[in-house]
Design a protein around this motif. Structure first.
Motif, mmCIF file in Angstrom:
data_model
loop_
_atom_site.group_PDB
_atom_site.id
_atom_site.type_symbol
_atom_site.label_atom_id
_atom_site.label_comp_id
_atom_site.label_asym_id
_atom_site.label_seq_id
_atom_site.Cartn_x
_atom_site.Cartn_y
_atom_site.Cartn_z
ATOM 1 N N ASP A 186 -12.609 -23.746 -51.959
ATOM 2 C CA ASP A 186 -13.803 -23.716 -52.812
ATOM 3 C C ASP A 186 -15.007 -24.293 -52.079
ATOM 4 O OD1 ASP A 186 -12.446 -26.131 -52.828
ATOM 5 O OD2 ASP A 186 -12.978 -26.656 -54.873
ATOM 6 N N THR A 187 -14.806 -25.421 -51.427
ATOM 7 C CA THR A 187 -15.949 -26.051 -50.750
ATOM 8 C C THR A 187 -16.420 -25.218 -49.571
ATOM 9 O OG1 THR A 187 -14.376 -27.416 -49.559
ATOM 10 C CG2 THR A 187 -15.457 -28.431 -51.426
ATOM 11 N N LEU A 188 -15.482 -24.574 -48.869
ATOM 12 C CA LEU A 188 -15.893 -23.774 -47.714
ATOM 13 C C LEU A 188 -16.708 -22.546 -48.166
ATOM 14 C CD1 LEU A 188 -15.839 -23.289 -44.667
ATOM 15 C CD2 LEU A 188 -13.747 -21.968 -44.983
ATOM 16 N N LEU A 189 -16.219 -21.847 -49.185
ATOM 17 C CA LEU A 189 -16.959 -20.671 -49.652
ATOM 18 C C LEU A 189 -18.333 -21.078 -50.188
ATOM 19 C CD1 LEU A 189 -14.112 -18.612 -51.394
ATOM 20 C CD2 LEU A 189 -15.326 -18.007 -49.294
ATOM 21 N N GLN A 190 -18.367 -22.191 -50.898
ATOM 22 C CA GLN A 190 -19.655 -22.655 -51.433
ATOM 23 C C GLN A 190 -20.606 -23.021 -50.296
ATOM 24 O OE1 GLN A 190 -19.538 -25.100 -54.990
ATOM 25 N NE2 GLN A 190 -21.008 -26.526 -54.073
ATOM 26 N N LYS A 191 -20.059 -23.678 -49.286
ATOM 27 C CA LYS A 191 -20.892 -24.087 -48.139
ATOM 28 C C LYS A 191 -21.463 -22.858 -47.430
ATOM 29 C CE LYS A 191 -20.370 -26.919 -43.933
ATOM 30 N NZ LYS A 191 -19.980 -26.005 -42.864
ATOM 31 N N LYS A 192 -20.624 -21.847 -47.271
ATOM 32 C CA LYS A 192 -21.089 -20.634 -46.591
ATOM 33 C C LYS A 192 -22.197 -19.951 -47.414
ATOM 34 C CE LYS A 192 -17.974 -17.899 -44.486
ATOM 35 N NZ LYS A 192 -18.194 -17.971 -43.053
ATOM 36 N N LEU A 193 -22.040 -19.949 -48.722
ATOM 37 C CA LEU A 193 -23.071 -19.342 -49.572
ATOM 38 C C LEU A 193 -24.380 -20.117 -49.461
ATOM 39 C CD1 LEU A 193 -20.923 -18.554 -52.756
ATOM 40 C CD2 LEU A 193 -21.980 -16.870 -51.251
ATOM 41 N N VAL A 194 -24.277 -21.443 -49.471
ATOM 42 C CA VAL A 194 -25.486 -22.266 -49.339
ATOM 43 C C VAL A 194 -26.159 -21.981 -48.004
ATOM 44 C CG1 VAL A 194 -26.331 -24.638 -49.076
ATOM 45 C CG2 VAL A 194 -24.701 -24.092 -50.898
ATOM 46 N N GLU A 195 -25.356 -21.954 -46.950
ATOM 47 C CA GLU A 195 -25.915 -21.710 -45.609
ATOM 48 C C GLU A 195 -26.583 -20.347 -45.522
ATOM 49 O OE1 GLU A 195 -22.735 -24.492 -43.120
ATOM 50 O OE2 GLU A 195 -22.544 -22.312 -43.059
ATOM 51 N N GLY B 285 -28.191 -19.036 -47.871
ATOM 52 C CA GLY B 285 -29.402 -19.027 -48.694
ATOM 53 C C GLY B 285 -29.214 -18.673 -50.149
ATOM 54 N N TYR B 286 -27.979 -18.601 -50.622
ATOM 55 C CA TYR B 286 -27.787 -18.303 -52.043
ATOM 56 C C TYR B 286 -28.183 -19.522 -52.882
ATOM 57 C CZ TYR B 286 -25.512 -14.027 -50.649
ATOM 58 O OH TYR B 286 -25.272 -12.802 -50.107
ATOM 59 N N GLU B 287 -28.705 -19.258 -54.054
ATOM 60 C CA GLU B 287 -29.321 -20.284 -54.890
ATOM 61 C C GLU B 287 -28.260 -21.122 -55.621
ATOM 62 O OE1 GLU B 287 -32.519 -20.854 -54.867
ATOM 63 O OE2 GLU B 287 -32.408 -22.473 -56.338
ATOM 64 N N SER B 288 -28.112 -22.345 -55.200
ATOM 65 C CA SER B 288 -27.235 -23.339 -55.861
ATOM 66 C C SER B 288 -25.889 -22.781 -56.308
ATOM 67 C CB SER B 288 -27.947 -23.933 -57.089
ATOM 68 O OG SER B 288 -29.182 -24.446 -56.730
ATOM 69 N N PRO B 289 -25.131 -22.212 -55.407
ATOM 70 C CA PRO B 289 -23.844 -21.640 -55.838
ATOM 71 C C PRO B 289 -22.830 -22.728 -56.192
ATOM 72 C CG PRO B 289 -24.026 -21.567 -53.453
ATOM 73 C CD PRO B 289 -25.331 -22.111 -53.953
ATOM 74 N N LYS B 290 -21.942 -22.396 -57.121
ATOM 75 C CA LYS B 290 -20.838 -23.306 -57.448
ATOM 76 C C LYS B 290 -19.548 -22.498 -57.433
ATOM 77 C CE LYS B 290 -23.011 -26.906 -60.185
ATOM 78 N NZ LYS B 290 -23.382 -27.280 -61.549
ATOM 79 N N VAL B 291 -18.661 -22.878 -56.546
ATOM 80 C CA VAL B 291 -17.369 -22.195 -56.461
ATOM 81 C C VAL B 291 -16.318 -23.151 -56.998
ATOM 82 C CG1 VAL B 291 -15.704 -21.088 -54.938
ATOM 83 C CG2 VAL B 291 -18.146 -20.919 -54.428
ATOM 84 N N LYS B 292 -15.557 -22.666 -57.977
ATOM 85 C CA LYS B 292 -14.576 -23.541 -58.630
ATOM 86 C C LYS B 292 -13.159 -22.991 -58.466
ATOM 87 C CE LYS B 292 -17.408 -23.094 -62.274
ATOM 88 N NZ LYS B 292 -17.969 -23.105 -63.615
ATOM 89 N N ILE B 293 -12.206 -23.893 -58.466
ATOM 90 C CA ILE B 293 -10.799 -23.499 -58.517
ATOM 91 C C ILE B 293 -10.402 -23.398 -59.988
ATOM 92 C CG2 ILE B 293 -8.447 -24.198 -57.885
ATOM 93 C CD1 ILE B 293 -10.185 -23.544 -55.492
#
Lengths: 390, 158
Positions: free
Chosen positions: A341-350, A352-360
């Motif tokens: 979850d944290t890796l996918l969220q980090k990649k989205l942030v990097e 430029g996606y707007e405040s993504p939240k990836v949850k398990i």
């Protein structure tokens, strides 16, 4: 076209594996039950490549009479096994029973990459599911079965053919959509601070054979809302085993053991080496360093999933995408890879996606598809079910 | 036996495109640019190309390498084709006693060569209203069944 109805179930032998298409029809409004079937049992079934989940219950209310996660494996007892070795002297074992008796059985996996690859084993497995849901064998069984996202007509037809004579009525629904239904907390619907996952979410269901992604935005997803990748847990196991064979030749680790190691230690992201694991090979204890091999194998999943994830995000309307980004949910066995979850969220942030939240999705990750399937079964009108005809 | 109402919508839009499709669109962009049809080229470059490229990448075991190889190969083919066309044009013009065609100053290669589209470049999605209230499962199933019906109607009969 034959008019044979499943109300008179045929024996398994009457439906050979190469049987032609099974005809389905939807009743206009009245049930097609025979007088002998006095009760109806609803089944929510996640027919997974490695693990399946079955939930069953009556049509009314919320009771669940059966809730089981079963390894999707059938064991045919070998000839010449002495009486009493296999409990009950059964000739076919299922799930954990089959695995525990693997020395005495020929193991068959009904599914590969989310599709039926061994029709005979698949039929036997479904019969077992039916016997769990309805031990008396007298009820009408209506089953909602999960299928991979964008499953082809052939894949669906194979399931119908396999289910013919075992289930009376059937609905085939994409797994990630069912996961969203299962994950939905019905008691919180209408609360201001609750985002209904069925209204706006992106589900990533990582199973054994396929990784399925689905935009769920308040309507039944169309083909462009879904992506199914034939890369999931099994593919990671294969990469990991190849790598371990290269690093530790003749290690003797079975695929089953490799999967177990992945399920215990698997992670994504930067290497966490050393990950030292003691295994017994040839009767002797050895310590294997798995850190880098695990990272290589598990990160291969991210390489596949991430482009699919961003593809679906890009397909969402600009009005919905901000909320959607807050509701990216990972489920299935792959959700247990540490850091996914944290890796996918980090990649989205990097990116430029707007405040993504990836949850398990959580501890019920093995059951959400089946929970959603049972909810769908309870909500389906009579004329929405497909009746399997011979 | 014949399948009837269970025929479901099957979109192969994501699985069908391959690197061959990427090559075809890439070449088309090159041809459009070489013939001055820049708007059409841009449409393809920002619409169809990213879509099929993403699909091809997802199916690939080594997407970065394969993508780089495909674009390098196609860029070379386009460059060779352009040179051949210029030579042919000069020869034909001389033979027909017409003024030789000046080589185009514009680079015929599609912009994708310089800035390869990545997986996060996609055509804008059609607007899809998200309902304000939670839909019922029965309604969602109706939506599924209407998709099946529509797909069954549009499926060509053998």
């Amino acid at each position: 076209m034959s008019t044979t109805s499943v109300d008179k179930p045929l024996p398994a032998a009457a439906v050979p594996a190469n049987a032609p298409n099974v005809t389905v029809s939807r009743p206009a409004s009245t049930p097609a039950s025979t007088p002998t079937k006095t009760k109806t049992v609803l089944v929510g079934f996640d027919f997974g490549t490695n693990k399946s989940c079955v939930l069953a219950g009556p049509p009314a209310g919320h009771d669940i009479s059966v809730s089981k996660v079963i390894p999707t494996v059938v064991g045919y007892v070998k000839d010449g096994i002495v009486d009493g070795i296999v409990a009950g002297n059964r000739s076919i074992l299922f799930g954990d029973d089959a695995l525990q008796n693997m020395l005495h059985v020929r193991l068959e996996q009904p599914m590969t990459h989310g599709i039926i690859s061994h029709p005979e084993a698949a039929r036997d497995f479904l019969k077992h599911i039916r016997s769990l849901a309805d031990p008396t064998g007298t009820a009408e069984i209506r089953a909602v079965v999960g299928v991979p996202a964008n499953a082809t007509e052939q894949v669906r037809e194979d399931i119908r053919r396999t289910a013919f004579g075992i289930f009376d009525r059937i609905l085939l629904i994409p797994e990630p959509f069912l996961a969203a239904l299962g994950y939905r907390d019905d008691s919180r619907l209408g609360q201001a601070n609750y985002i209904d996952p069925v209204v706006n979410s992106l589900f990533v269901d990582i199973g054994g054979g396929t990784s399925d992604l689905c935009l769920v935005q308040g309507y039944f997803p169309v083909a462009d809302d879904q992506i199914s990748l034939p890369f999931a847990g099994d593919a990671i196991d294969e990469l990991l085993q190849d790598d371990l064979n290269r690093i530790y030749p003749n290690n003797g680790l079975s695929r089953h053991k490799v999967r177990e190691l992945k399920e215990t230690h698997g992670y994504v992201g930067p290497s966490r080496s050393p990950v030292e694991v003691k295994v017994v090979i040839g009767g002797k204890a050895h310590t294997l360093e798995l850190g880098n091999a695990l990272a290589r194998a598990c990160n291969a999943l991210i390489d596949r999933i991430y482009p699919a994830l961003t593809t679906l995000i890009q397909r969402a309307s600009s009005d919905s995408v901000v909320t959607l980004l807050q509701n990216i949910i990972i489920t299935g066995g792959g959700s247990q890879l540490k850091g996914i979850d944290t890796l996918l969220q980090k990649k989205l942030v990097e990116d430029g996606y707007e405040s993504p939240k990836v949850k398990i999705a959580g501890q019920d990750y093995k059951r959400y598809v089946a929970i959603g399937a049972l909810k769908a079964a309870r909500a389906a009108r009579d004329n929405q079910w497909q009746v399997l005809l011979g | 036996m014949i399948l009837n109402s269970a025929e479901l919508p099957i979109s192969e839009s994501f699985t069908k495109p391959t690197w061959d499709e990427v090559r075809r669109i890439y070449r088309r962009i090159g041809v459009l640019r070489a013939t001055g049809r820049n708007e059409e080229a841009a449409d393809l470059e920002h619409g169809e190309l990213p879509r099929v490229l993403t699909a091809a990448r997802i199916q690939s075991s080594a997407p970065d390498q394969e993508e780089a190889a495909v674009f390098a190969e196609e860029a070379e083919r386009l460059a060779n084709a352009t040179v051949t066309a210029e030579i042919l044009a000069s020869l034909l013009a001389e033979r027909l006693r017409l003024p030789a065609v000046e080589p185009r100053a514009e680079n015929p290669r599609p912009a994708a060569t310089a800035a390869t589209p990545r997986a996060n470049e996609f055509p804008p999605a059609p607007p899809r209203p998200v309902p304000a209230t939670s839909p019922t499962i029965t309604d969602l199933l109706d939506g599924m069944l209407s998709q099946e019906t529509a797909a069954a109607r549009t499926k060509p009969r053998p």
